[in-house]
Design a protein around this motif. Structure first.
Motif, PDB file in Angstrom:
ATOM      1  N   LEU A 104       7.107 -50.160  -4.348  1.00 42.11           N
ATOM      2  CA  LEU A 104       6.808 -51.449  -4.970  1.00 42.11           C
ATOM      3  C   LEU A 104       8.037 -52.337  -4.806  1.00 42.11           C
ATOM      4  CD1 LEU A 104       4.475 -52.686  -6.658  1.00 42.11           C
ATOM      5  CD2 LEU A 104       5.713 -51.944  -8.678  1.00 42.11           C
ATOM      6  N   TYR A 128      11.589 -45.544  -9.290  1.00 48.32           N
ATOM      7  CA  TYR A 128      10.866 -46.528  -8.503  1.00 48.32           C
ATOM      8  C   TYR A 128       9.365 -46.290  -8.693  1.00 48.32           C
ATOM      9  CZ  TYR A 128      15.253 -47.419  -5.987  1.00 48.32           C
ATOM     10  OH  TYR A 128      16.540 -47.754  -5.658  1.00 48.32           O
ATOM     11  N   LEU A 131       3.362 -47.239  -3.946  1.00 52.11           N
ATOM     12  CA  LEU A 131       1.949 -47.554  -3.822  1.00 52.11           C
ATOM     13  C   LEU A 131       1.290 -46.589  -2.841  1.00 52.11           C
ATOM     14  CD1 LEU A 131       2.318 -51.421  -3.582  1.00 52.11           C
ATOM     15  CD2 LEU A 131       1.534 -50.101  -5.567  1.00 52.11           C
ATOM     16  N   THR A 170       5.825 -50.030 -14.652  1.00 52.67           N
ATOM     17  CA  THR A 170       5.247 -50.224 -13.327  1.00 52.67           C
ATOM     18  C   THR A 170       4.039 -51.155 -13.397  1.00 52.67           C
ATOM     19  OG1 THR A 170       6.006 -48.048 -12.594  1.00 52.67           O
ATOM     20  CG2 THR A 170       4.187 -49.039 -11.366  1.00 52.67           C
ATOM     21  N   ARG A 173       4.974 -54.709 -13.695  1.00 52.75           N
ATOM     22  CA  ARG A 173       5.497 -55.304 -12.472  1.00 52.75           C
ATOM     23  C   ARG A 173       4.389 -55.648 -11.463  1.00 52.75           C
ATOM     24  NH1 ARG A 173      10.494 -53.105  -9.119  1.00 52.75           N
ATOM     25  NH2 ARG A 173      11.531 -53.503 -11.088  1.00 52.75           N
ATOM     26  N   LEU A 174       3.266 -54.970 -11.540  1.00 49.99           N
ATOM     27  CA  LEU A 174       2.184 -55.182 -10.555  1.00 49.99           C
ATOM     28  C   LEU A 174       1.683 -56.613 -10.547  1.00 49.99           C
ATOM     29  CD1 LEU A 174       0.113 -51.898 -10.918  1.00 49.99           C
ATOM     30  CD2 LEU A 174       1.508 -52.594  -8.965  1.00 49.99           C
TER      31      LEU A 174
END
Length: 174
Positions: A104, A128, A131, A170, A173-174
């Motif tokens: 990502l 981290y 994907l 996570t 952040r997407l």
């Protein structure tokens, strides 16, 4: 540039968790020769990656052989790793068996400092997110007892708070 130098740059650029980030930087400053490596008994940096499949709303976790816990993929840095991101992607690919993972964008998602059984005492984990490609098929490695896809809302039922926080960060952040 060495892996140590890359870690310092990555951590200086990382904007989250300011106090913990400084703890990592202090560790690397105190251990310029071995702070990245398993041999450092005061702790060492590790790199991990949460394998995520956003279209299906799920993450891939591994049942860690030694710890008997559901965790993200990850582990120790190796001499061939040029960057922390390289180490995280290598570990995620090895442990998931999924080719074609991509990190990502934006660098680490979180940091997590946790105690471990000796002789080393701490893992400074740089986390981290990776994907998964649309056709991802996981394959169990020799470091894992099991691999399983979990819907986002089921992760808290099987994993500890560090994994839950990583999933939340996570997804944000997407």
């Amino acid at each position: 540039m060495t892996l140590h130098d890359d870690a310092v740059l990555v951590l200086k650029d990382y904007e989250g968790q300011a106090e913990l980030r400084q703890t990592y930087l202090d560790h690397l400053s105190a251990h310029p020769e071995d702070g990245m490596w398993k041999a450092c008994t005061d702790g060492h940096l590790t790199a991990s990656a949460l394998v995520i499949d956003p279209p299906r709303g799920r993450v891939l976790l591994t049942l860690h052989k030694k710890l008997q816990m559901w965790l993200q993929m990850g582990g120790h840095c190796e001499p061939g790793d040029l960057t922390l991101a390289d180490a995280a992607l290598r570990e995620a690919t090895e442990e998931s068996g999924i080719p074609g993972l991509t990190l990502l964008p934006g660098g680490p998602v979180r940091l997590d400092l946790h105690p471990i059984p000796g002789p080393c005492t701490r893992h400074f984990d740089t986390q981290y997110a990776a994907l998964a490609p649309a056709d991802a098929v996981a394959a169990i490695s020799d470091e894992s007892l099991d691999l399983r896809w979990f819907p986002y809302d089921e992760v808290a039922d099987v994993a500890d708070e560090s994994v839950v926080r990583l999933v939340e960060a996570t997804r944000a952040r997407l």
